[in-house]
Design a protein around this motif. Structure first.
Motif, PDB file in Angstrom:
ATOM      1  N   ARG A  54      10.904  13.796  -6.378  1.00 36.66           N
ATOM      2  CA  ARG A  54      10.680  13.937  -5.218  1.00 36.66           C
ATOM      3  C   ARG A  54       9.978  12.424  -5.097  1.00 36.66           C
ATOM      4  NH1 ARG A  54       8.000  19.429  -2.999  1.00 36.66           N
ATOM      5  NH2 ARG A  54       7.229  18.971  -1.589  1.00 36.66           N
ATOM      6  N   ALA A  55       8.848  12.655  -5.908  1.00 38.52           N
ATOM      7  CA  ALA A  55       7.386  11.859  -5.882  1.00 38.52           C
ATOM      8  C   ALA A  55       8.158  10.467  -4.775  1.00 38.52           C
ATOM      9  CB  ALA A  55       6.467  11.636  -6.529  1.00 38.52           C
ATOM     10  N   ARG A  56       9.545  10.087  -6.187  1.00 41.10           N
ATOM     11  CA  ARG A  56       9.777   9.059  -6.059  1.00 41.10           C
ATOM     12  C   ARG A  56      10.809   7.789  -4.142  1.00 41.10           C
ATOM     13  NH1 ARG A  56      15.380   8.786  -9.008  1.00 41.10           N
ATOM     14  NH2 ARG A  56      16.022   9.767  -7.222  1.00 41.10           N
ATOM     15  N   ASP A  57      11.545   9.480  -3.634  1.00 39.81           N
ATOM     16  CA  ASP A  57      11.959   9.536  -2.925  1.00 39.81           C
ATOM     17  C   ASP A  57      10.646   9.845  -1.566  1.00 39.81           C
ATOM     18  OD1 ASP A  57      13.560   9.614  -4.010  1.00 39.81           O
ATOM     19  OD2 ASP A  57      14.750  11.527  -3.487  1.00 39.81           O
ATOM     20  N   ARG A  58       9.458   9.975  -2.038  1.00 39.95           N
ATOM     21  CA  ARG A  58       8.518  10.009  -0.892  1.00 39.95           C
ATOM     22  C   ARG A  58       7.650   8.514  -0.399  1.00 39.95           C
ATOM     23  NH1 ARG A  58       3.616  10.473  -1.865  1.00 39.95           N
ATOM     24  NH2 ARG A  58       4.135  11.561  -3.959  1.00 39.95           N
ATOM     25  N   ILE A  59       7.747   8.077  -2.237  1.00 43.97           N
ATOM     26  CA  ILE A  59       6.981   6.850  -1.913  1.00 43.97           C
ATOM     27  C   ILE A  59       7.935   5.797  -1.029  1.00 43.97           C
ATOM     28  CG2 ILE A  59       6.127   5.086  -3.188  1.00 43.97           C
ATOM     29  CD1 ILE A  59       5.554   6.570  -5.432  1.00 43.97           C
ATOM     30  N   LEU A  60       8.751   5.632  -1.481  1.00 45.56           N
ATOM     31  CA  LEU A  60      10.435   4.398  -1.118  1.00 45.56           C
ATOM     32  C   LEU A  60      10.167   5.035   1.017  1.00 45.56           C
ATOM     33  CD1 LEU A  60      12.744   5.000  -3.149  1.00 45.56           C
ATOM     34  CD2 LEU A  60      10.907   3.321  -3.245  1.00 45.56           C
ATOM     35  N   ASP A  61      10.184   6.611   1.108  1.00 45.76           N
ATOM     36  CA  ASP A  61      10.222   7.153   2.671  1.00 45.76           C
ATOM     37  C   ASP A  61       8.896   6.250   3.529  1.00 45.76           C
ATOM     38  OD1 ASP A  61      12.232   7.958   2.433  1.00 45.76           O
ATOM     39  OD2 ASP A  61      11.682  10.213   2.563  1.00 45.76           O
ATOM     40  N   ARG A  62       7.725   6.558   2.625  1.00 47.53           N
ATOM     41  CA  ARG A  62       6.499   5.587   2.488  1.00 47.53           C
ATOM     42  C   ARG A  62       6.448   4.662   3.141  1.00 47.53           C
ATOM     43  NH1 ARG A  62       1.248   9.139   3.002  1.00 47.53           N
ATOM     44  NH2 ARG A  62       2.295  11.318   2.679  1.00 47.53           N
ATOM     45  N   ILE A  63       7.537   3.638   2.500  1.00 49.58           N
ATOM     46  CA  ILE A  63       6.952   2.337   2.805  1.00 49.58           C
ATOM     47  C   ILE A  63       8.374   2.431   3.645  1.00 49.58           C
ATOM     48  CG2 ILE A  63       8.344   0.092   1.492  1.00 49.58           C
ATOM     49  CD1 ILE A  63       6.998   1.306  -1.292  1.00 49.58           C
ATOM     50  N   HIS A  64       9.583   2.952   3.935  1.00 44.95           N
ATOM     51  CA  HIS A  64      10.023   2.260   5.389  1.00 44.95           C
ATOM     52  C   HIS A  64       9.749   2.446   6.490  1.00 44.95           C
ATOM     53  CE1 HIS A  64      13.977   2.422   7.269  1.00 44.95           C
ATOM     54  NE2 HIS A  64      13.557   3.059   7.837  1.00 44.95           N
ATOM     55  N   ASP A  65       8.686   3.772   5.885  1.00 44.60           N
ATOM     56  CA  ASP A  65       8.481   4.194   7.631  1.00 44.60           C
ATOM     57  C   ASP A  65       7.235   2.771   7.973  1.00 44.60           C
ATOM     58  OD1 ASP A  65       9.706   6.124   8.143  1.00 44.60           O
ATOM     59  OD2 ASP A  65       7.874   7.552   6.969  1.00 44.60           O
ATOM     60  N   GLY A  66       6.793   2.264   6.558  1.00 46.10           N
ATOM     61  CA  GLY A  66       5.585   0.964   6.994  1.00 46.10           C
ATOM     62  C   GLY A  66       6.472  -0.085   7.755  1.00 46.10           C
ATOM     63  N   VAL A  67       7.034  -0.274   7.179  1.00 48.69           N
ATOM     64  CA  VAL A  67       8.393  -1.373   7.771  1.00 48.69           C
ATOM     65  C   VAL A  67       8.713  -1.328   9.377  1.00 48.69           C
ATOM     66  CG1 VAL A  67      10.470  -2.670   7.494  1.00 48.69           C
ATOM     67  CG2 VAL A  67       9.098  -2.226   5.672  1.00 48.69           C
ATOM     68  N   LEU A  68       8.595   0.020   9.557  1.00 46.05           N
ATOM     69  CA  LEU A  68       9.955   0.688  10.529  1.00 46.05           C
ATOM     70  C   LEU A  68       8.000   0.453  11.757  1.00 46.05           C
ATOM     71  CD1 LEU A  68      11.710   3.706  10.274  1.00 46.05           C
ATOM     72  CD2 LEU A  68      12.626   1.153  11.357  1.00 46.05           C
ATOM     73  N   SER A  69       6.620   0.428  11.387  1.00 44.26           N
ATOM     74  CA  SER A  69       5.709   0.242  11.727  1.00 44.26           C
ATOM     75  C   SER A  69       5.414  -1.462  12.339  1.00 44.26           C
ATOM     76  CB  SER A  69       4.287   1.193  11.594  1.00 44.26           C
ATOM     77  OG  SER A  69       4.042   0.846  10.503  1.00 44.26           O
ATOM     78  N   GLY A  70       5.936  -2.155  11.579  1.00 42.46           N
ATOM     79  CA  GLY A  70       5.159  -3.009  11.729  1.00 42.46           C
ATOM     80  C   GLY A  70       4.834  -4.119  10.446  1.00 42.46           C
ATOM     81  N   ALA A  71       4.912  -3.191   9.162  1.00 44.74           N
ATOM     82  CA  ALA A  71       4.844  -4.434   8.047  1.00 44.74           C
ATOM     83  C   ALA A  71       5.779  -5.202   7.315  1.00 44.74           C
ATOM     84  CB  ALA A  71       4.065  -3.262   6.856  1.00 44.74           C
ATOM     85  N   ARG A  72       4.779  -5.793   6.956  1.00 41.67           N
ATOM     86  CA  ARG A  72       6.399  -6.506   5.535  1.00 41.67           C
ATOM     87  C   ARG A  72       6.300  -6.505   4.128  1.00 41.67           C
ATOM     88  NH1 ARG A  72       5.765 -11.882   4.063  1.00 41.67           N
ATOM     89  NH2 ARG A  72       3.487 -12.226   4.880  1.00 41.67           N
ATOM     90  N   VAL A  73       7.235  -6.422   3.621  1.00 39.99           N
ATOM     91  CA  VAL A  73       7.693  -5.963   1.945  1.00 39.99           C
ATOM     92  C   VAL A  73       7.312  -7.486   1.398  1.00 39.99           C
ATOM     93  CG1 VAL A  73       9.164  -5.312  -0.288  1.00 39.99           C
ATOM     94  CG2 VAL A  73       8.904  -4.123   1.682  1.00 39.99           C
ATOM     95  N   VAL A  74       6.134  -7.768   1.523  1.00 41.90           N
ATOM     96  CA  VAL A  74       6.359  -9.326  -0.119  1.00 41.90           C
ATOM     97  C   VAL A  74       6.638  -8.728  -0.838  1.00 41.90           C
ATOM     98  CG1 VAL A  74       4.554 -11.122  -0.722  1.00 41.90           C
ATOM     99  CG2 VAL A  74       3.498  -9.413   1.502  1.00 41.90           C
ATOM    100  N   THR A  75       7.057  -8.275  -1.023  1.00 38.53           N
ATOM    101  CA  THR A  75       7.451  -7.813  -2.728  1.00 38.53           C
ATOM    102  C   THR A  75       7.827  -6.306  -3.192  1.00 38.53           C
ATOM    103  OG1 THR A  75       7.903  -8.682  -5.447  1.00 38.53           O
ATOM    104  CG2 THR A  75       5.784  -7.949  -4.526  1.00 38.53           C
ATOM    105  N   GLY A  76       8.630  -5.797  -4.525  1.00 44.41           N
ATOM    106  CA  GLY A  76       9.014  -4.269  -4.518  1.00 44.41           C
ATOM    107  C   GLY A  76       9.934  -3.850  -3.335  1.00 44.41           C
ATOM    108  N   GLY A  77       9.308  -2.699  -2.317  1.00 46.80           N
ATOM    109  CA  GLY A  77       9.782  -1.960  -1.491  1.00 46.80           C
ATOM    110  C   GLY A  77      11.297  -0.849  -2.327  1.00 46.80           C
ATOM    111  N   GLY A  78      11.426  -0.958  -3.696  1.00 50.01           N
ATOM    112  CA  GLY A  78      12.383   0.001  -3.629  1.00 50.01           C
ATOM    113  C   GLY A  78      12.263   0.612  -5.120  1.00 50.01           C
ATOM    114  N   ALA A  79      13.303   1.442  -5.558  1.00 47.41           N
ATOM    115  CA  ALA A  79      13.557   2.439  -7.076  1.00 47.41           C
ATOM    116  C   ALA A  79      13.936   1.153  -7.918  1.00 47.41           C
ATOM    117  CB  ALA A  79      14.602   3.123  -6.258  1.00 47.41           C
TER     118      ALA A  79
END
Length: 511
Positions: free
Chosen positions: A343-368
């Motif tokens: 559950r924690a892993r999925d919540r963290i990944l959702d936060r990253i996805h939401d960040g990208v939708l709001s304009g952030a750029r993944v420089v490294t990582g971003g997934g499981a």
């Protein structure tokens, strides 16, 4: 050692390691549902834990109150109480290998990190045992024929609601002063990580802490945590966790005027100035953001970097992040373990996805992350996000995972403004080689703790806690020690004549 090498250290059943409650110096079965304790590195079953219901909580609190009222601990001579706390510290040191292996298996923190943290646990008990002997009462300069002084007395029953991320350290930061000052304690570990708390209670009993003084009740927060928080005999609640549960606890405790110490959420800023060597700052920021898989309230998740070195810093930080060794937390070579649950892993990944939708750029990582042989584990890649502004949710909301955002600034005033523009105010870090700037900026940061050229350092003598929505109260130092007591003023009339206010002309002072 791997997670498969964990050996049971408490009572066994035919299956996995199993735990009971500790009430009144005895191991007892809980009346709540038995709970599966999952190994976050494998996703498999590590243990089966008893859980309490409200009747068990009632019994634990009543036993703790009876022990307190008996005076067996609360009125024990302080030198003897101090000696027993030192024996407790000795017992913890003697069982250290059991404790750090069990904790590593239970919460997935890499063995090297767990060792580095909990080998310091005895210090907390020794320090508070020393404060007990060093404490002095105050004489109050009351005018007139009076000798007035203060004394401190323990509160009674204290409950500690510990978190999964640092189970032993979070419990001990408050358990040590609570015991030193003569209170009885009911400790509720996280239902996800109850194993070391049970062993800790056994060590306390072996050290000579009387039965009923330290009790451990595992269980779900809405059941066991709520029952403890609301109990009329509980005089203080210590909680480490999220801001919203902390708010509910504060309200429940306030209804009966119980004390609280609440260490809550955070999104700590890390200010990186241009005079700092970029490689040094990048390594330091990576430690602040990724240690414990970012599952710390104090995690340095907002990296506020001077624009002149922003790109260079981002490149250096990316190199560090991509070089972090993810793997079995029981392997000495592992630098990043799993997060606590799926559950924690999925919540963290959702936060990253939401960040990208709001304009952030993944420089490294971003997934499981996938670890060979541990495909069922809850691993998240160390993640760096750029193109972030401080008004984005990914910058303002606690993520509680290995995710940092990089925000540029131009001047010192702007850096301070960004740092302080947050609902949280637990900690902050400043990276600079300018000593004057270090003190100047630290004095302007709204946070309970500020580190300069470092992060996440604590000591039993230093107060730990936050401002704003990061909580209230302090752990560590005299501040914590005295907050487990209440003050009593004693005034003795020393005049040779008797008080006879109504027998003649009234003179003197009244309040």
């Amino acid at each position: 050692m791997t997670t498969a090498d964990i050996r049971p250290t408490v009572r066994l059943t035919a299956g996995p390691l199993a735990t009971g409650l500790r009430i009144g110096g005895r191991v007892v079965a809980g009346r709540g549902p038995r709970l599966d304790v999952v190994n976050p590195a494998t996703g498999g079953l590590l243990a089966i834990a008893d859980s309490a219901d409200r009747a068990d909580v009632e019994e634990a609190v009543r036993v703790a109150q009876a022990a307190f009222d008996s005076g067996v601990w609360s009125r024990m001579p302080i030198h003897e109480r101090s000696r027993i706390l030192h024996r407790f510290a000795d017992g913890i040191a003697a069982r250290m290998a059991d404790l750090y292996r069990l904790e590593t298996a239970n919460n997935g923190r890499p063995l090297t990190e767990t060792k580095a943290q909990i080998t310091r646990l005895p210090e907390w008990y020794r320090y508070n045992a020393a404060l007990l002997l060093a404490d002095r009462d105050a004489v109050v300069p009351m005018p007139g024929p009076y000798h007035s002084y203060t004394s401190r007395l323990p509160l009674g029953v204290v409950t500690i609601l510990a978190s999964f991320n640092h189970p032993m350290m979070i419990a001990s930061k408050s358990l040590a002063p609570a015991l030193a000052t003569g209170n009885s304690v009911v400790l509720k570990p996280s239902e996800q990580t109850p194993l070391t708390a049970m062993l800790l209670a056994d060590i306390a009993h072996e050290a000579g802490i009387p039965a009923g003084v330290l009790n451990v009740v595992n269980g779900l927060g809405p059941v066991v945590g709520a029952a403890l928080t609301e109990h009329p005999l509980v005089k203080k609640v210590v909680f480490t966790g999220g801001t919203e549960p902390g708010r509910s606890i504060a309200l429940a405790a306030a209804r009966r005027f119980a004390k609280t110490t609440l260490e809550l959420g955070g999104r700590s800023p890390v200010l990186v100035f241009a005079d700092t060597p970029v490689e040094v700052a990048a390594r330091g920021a990576a430690f602040g953001g990724f240690v414990g898989a970012g599952q710390t309230c104090i995690a340095g998740g907002r990296l506020v970097v001077h624009r002149s070195i922003h790109d260079e810093f981002l490149a250096a930080l990316t190199t560090v992040a991509e070089g972090i060794r993810i793997g079995d937390p029981g392997d000495e070579a592992t630098q990043l373990g799993p997060v606590i649950s799926a559950r924690a892993r999925d919540r963290i990944l959702d936060r990253i996805h939401d960040g990208v939708l709001s304009g952030a750029r993944v420089v490294t990582g971003g997934g499981a992350a996938t670890v060979p042989g541990l495909e069922g584990g809850f691993f998240v890649q160390p993640t760096v996000l750029a193109g972030v502004t401080n008004d984005m949710p990914v910058a303002r909301e606690e993520i509680f995972g290995p995710v940092v955002v990089v925000i540029p600034f131009d001047g010192e005033d702007e850096a301070v403004a960004i740092a302080n523009d947050s609902p949280y105010a637990l900690g902050a870090a400043i990276w600079t080689r300018d000593l004057a700037r270090a003190h100047r900026v630290a004095s302007r940061i709204e946070a309970g703790m500020v580190w300069v050229n470092d992060h996440h350092r604590l000591d039993p003598s230093s107060p730990w806690g936050g401002l704003k929505e990061s909580g209230i109260g302090r752990e560590g130092g005299w501040e914590s020690f005295h907050d487990f007591t209440q003050v009593r003023a004693v005034t003795v009339r020393t005049a040779p004549d008797d008080v006879d206010w109504y027998g003649g002309t009234a003179t003197g002072r009244l309040n």
